[in-house]
Design an enzyme around this catalytic site. Structure first.
Site, PDB file in Angstrom:
ATOM      1  N   HIS A 276     -54.217  23.388  16.004  1.00 31.89           N
ATOM      2  CA  HIS A 276     -53.362  24.584  15.879  1.00 31.89           C
ATOM      3  C   HIS A 276     -53.700  25.357  14.615  1.00 31.89           C
ATOM      4  CE1 HIS A 276     -50.373  22.928  12.945  1.00 31.89           C
ATOM      5  NE2 HIS A 276     -50.526  21.792  13.570  1.00 31.89           N
ATOM      6  N   GLU A 322     -47.596  25.983  16.390  1.00 31.83           N
ATOM      7  CA  GLU A 322     -47.197  24.592  16.651  1.00 31.83           C
ATOM      8  C   GLU A 322     -46.023  24.207  15.768  1.00 31.83           C
ATOM      9  OE1 GLU A 322     -46.726  20.377  16.063  1.00 31.83           O
ATOM     10  OE2 GLU A 322     -47.444  21.733  14.525  1.00 31.83           O
TER      11      GLU A 322
HETATM   12 ZN   LIG Z   1     -49.914  19.991  12.764  1.00 35.55          ZN
END
Ligand SMILES: [Zn+2]
Length: 463
Positions: A276, A322
Site C-alpha cells: 500500500h 490501507e
Molecule cells: Zn501497512
C-alpha cells in the site's frame, strides 16, 4: 498494516496429503535455473533500496487525502511508464481525509511536563483549551469494567504492555469507546509498540456508532505511559491537559496504482503483487509500506529486464488508503469484480521489507505443498520456510472471494519498534534485505504466473 489469518483455510491446508505430487515436485526442478538467474540479478545491486529512498525522501509520509500521497502516486506512475511496464494507470478511489493538526499532552500535576504523544488516526479533536482532567490508569478493559465507578470525568490511560500486535492493538481501536461507556472525558493508550525511544505510535481507532459520545484518543510513548502509571501507583495525583485539533474533512480523490507485465499465453489470468502506497502522516512510511510497493514494482521491472515473460499476467498494485479506511482494497475488488475468478494469486508485502525467511499462504487443499515447492527455490538466501496465513489487509477482500493469497514472511523483530511513528524511516532498512524481498516477490510471482497448474482456490466458507 493488519494481518489477517484464516484459520479454517489453514486447517484445510494442513490436512492436505503431505505426499508431494509428481507435478508439484517438478515445480522446483523446472524453474530453478530461471529463478537462480532472477535471484542473482535481484541481489546484484541496491536498486530497490535506492528507489524507495528517492520515493520517501522526496514525498515524505503519505496520508490519505494529502497532497504528498497524490504527488507520490503521480511520480510512481510516471516512473513505471519510463520503466516500460504495461497498462500503467491510476484507478480512482475516494478516500477518507483525516487531518491531525496541532496536538499536545501536558502533564499538569504532579509536575509540569510536555509528554511524548500522538493522536490516534480518525480521532475527534478537543476544544482549543483542551481537556484537563485527573488521570485513571488501567491495564486492561476488564480492569476498567471492574473500576467503572471511578472513571467518570477522568482521562483513562490504558497502560497495556505489548504482547503481540493483534492482541494489543485492540486497545488502540477500542480505548475511546470503552472510556466513553464509563463516563470518562478522553482516552490515552500506551503506544502499541514492542520497543520505544520516546517515539509514540499512531494508528487507526474507530468509534462505536451506538455511543452518543466520541472521546478524543491519543497514544503516549511507552516511557511516558509507564511514568504516569508509576506516579499513580505511588499515590500521586496525576492530571493531564490534552489538546488535539484533529478533524475529518470530506472524502478526497485518490488512486490505486496498477501496472502490468502482460502474460504471453494466458494474459487474462492475473497474479497480483503489491503493497500500500499510503502511510500514516509521520516518519517516511518507508517500511509501512513504501517498501512493499517498491519491492513489487522492482520485482516486475527485474523480470522485464531479464527478458522473462511468464504465461500469465503479473500485475503490480499499489493500494491506496490501507491505514485509515481500506478503501483502496475495496475499490480494487469492486473495479475488478468481473475478473476475480481470473486472479490466480495475490501477494501483499506489508510487514516491512526486512530479511525474508519464507512464504505464508492461504489457499485450498494442497496449497501449502505447492508453496513449499516455490519456497524451496529461495533457499540460497534462507527464505525457504512456509506457513499458513498469506492474507494481508489489502488482499483480504480477494481472499474472501476465493483468490489464493501469499505474504512474504519477514523478520518481524523490529517492525513494531518503528511502524506508525516518526521512526519509520529509510535508515532502518538494509539494501541487502530489501533486495532479498524483491527476489522473493519476483521468484514467487514468476513461478505462479508461469507454472502449468494454479494454486487451489481458497474455500469461500473459510473466510
Ligand atoms: Zn501497512
Amino acid at each position: 498494516m493488519k494481518k489477517f489469518l484464516s484459520m479454517t483455510a489453514g486447517l484445510l491446508a494442513i490436512s492436505a496429503s503431505s505426499a508431494l505430487s509428481q507435478s508439484a515436485t517438478s515445480i522446483a526442478d523446472t524453474y530453478r535455473p530461471t529463478t537462480d538467474r532472477i535471484i542473482a540479478a535481484a541481489l546484484a545491486d541496491s536498486a530497490a533500496w535506492n528507489r524507495l529512498a528517492t520515493l520517501t525522501d522526496t514525498f515524505g509520509p503519505r496520508l490519505s487525502g494529502s497532497r504528498s500521497l497524490e504527488q507520490a502516486i503521480d511520480w510512481i506512475i510516471a516512473e513505471m511508464k519510463r520503466d516500460g511496464l504495461q497498462n500503467v494507470r491510476g484507478e480512482p478511489v475516494m478516500v477518507p481525509h483525516w487531518v491531525r493538526g496541532d496536538e499536545s499532552a501536558t502533564l499538569i500535576s504532579p509536575r509540569r511536563a510536555a509528554l511524548h504523544m500522538i493522536g490516534l488516526g480518525r480521532s475527534v479533536g478537543t476544544t482549543a483549551a483542551g481537556v484537563t482532567a485527573p488521570v485513571m490508569v488501567v491495564e486492561s478493559f476488564d480492569e476498567l469494567t471492574r473500576r467503572a465507578a471511578e472513571a467518570k470525568g477522568k482521562i483513562v490511560l490504558f497502560d497495556v504492555p505489548f504482547t503481540g500486535y493483534g492482541q494489543t492493538v485492540r486497545y488502540r481501536s477500542g480505548a475511546a469507546n470503552a472510556a466513553a461507556r464509563v463516563g470518562a472525558v478522553a482516552a490515552l493508550i500506551r503506544s502499541v509498540s514492542s520497543f520505544s525511544m520516546q517515539n509514540p505510535h499512531t494508528g487507526a481507532m474507530s468509534y462505536d456508532s451506538t455511543l452518543k459520545v466520541k472521546l478524543p484518543a491519543a497514544a503516549l510513548s511507552v516511557e511516558d505511559a509507564m511514568m504516569v502509571h508509576r506516579m499513580i501507583a505511588r499515590g500521586e495525583k496525576v492530571a493531564i491537559n490534552l489538546k488535539m485539533s484533529a478533524r475529518t474533512l470530506p472524502d478526497a480523490p485518490s488512486r490505486n496504482i496498477v501496472a502490468e507485465l502482460v502474460g504471453s499465453e494466458k494474459p487474462d489470468e492475473i497474479v497480483v503483487i503489491g503493497g500500500h502506497i499510503d502511510s500514516w502522516d509521520v516518519g517516511q512510511g518507508a517500511m509501512d509500506d513504501g517498501g512493499g510497493v517498491v519491492a513489487a514494482w522492482e520485482a516486475v521491472k527485474l523480470l522485464k529486464r531479464l527478458g522473462l515473460k511468464p504465461k500469465r499476467t503479473i500485475r503490480v498494485v499499489g493500494w491506496t488508503n490501507e491505514e485509515n479506511g481500506s478503501r483502496g482494497a475495496a475499490g480494487y475488488r469492486d473495479a475488478h469484480r468481473a475478473e476475480i475468478d481470473k486472479h490466480v494469486m495475490a501477494m501483499e508485502s506489508d510487514n516491512g521489507v526486512f530479511k525474508p525467511y519464507g512464504i505464508g499462504i492461504t489457499a485450498g487443499e494442497g496449497g501449502r505443498e505447492m508453496s513449499a515447492q516455490i519456497a524451496s527455490l529461495l533457499k540460497s538466501f534462507g527464505a525457504d520456510s512456509t506457513a499458513i496465513g498469506g492474507t494481508d489487509a489489502d488482499t483480504s477482500p480477494l481472499s474472501a472471494l476465493g483468490v489464493p493469497t501469499m505474504s512474504p514472511l519477514v523478520d518481524g523483530t523490529k517492525y513494531f519498534w518503528y511502524h506508525h511513528s516518526m521512526a519509520d524511516t529509510m535508515d532502518k532498512l538494509s539494501p541487502r534485505e530489501v533486495a532479498e524481498c524483491v527476489a522473493l516477490m519476483a521468484v514467487t510471482a514468476y513461478v505462479v504466473a508461469d507454472m502449468p497448474s494454479t494454486l487451489p482456490r481458497t474455500p469461500i466458507s473459510a473466510n
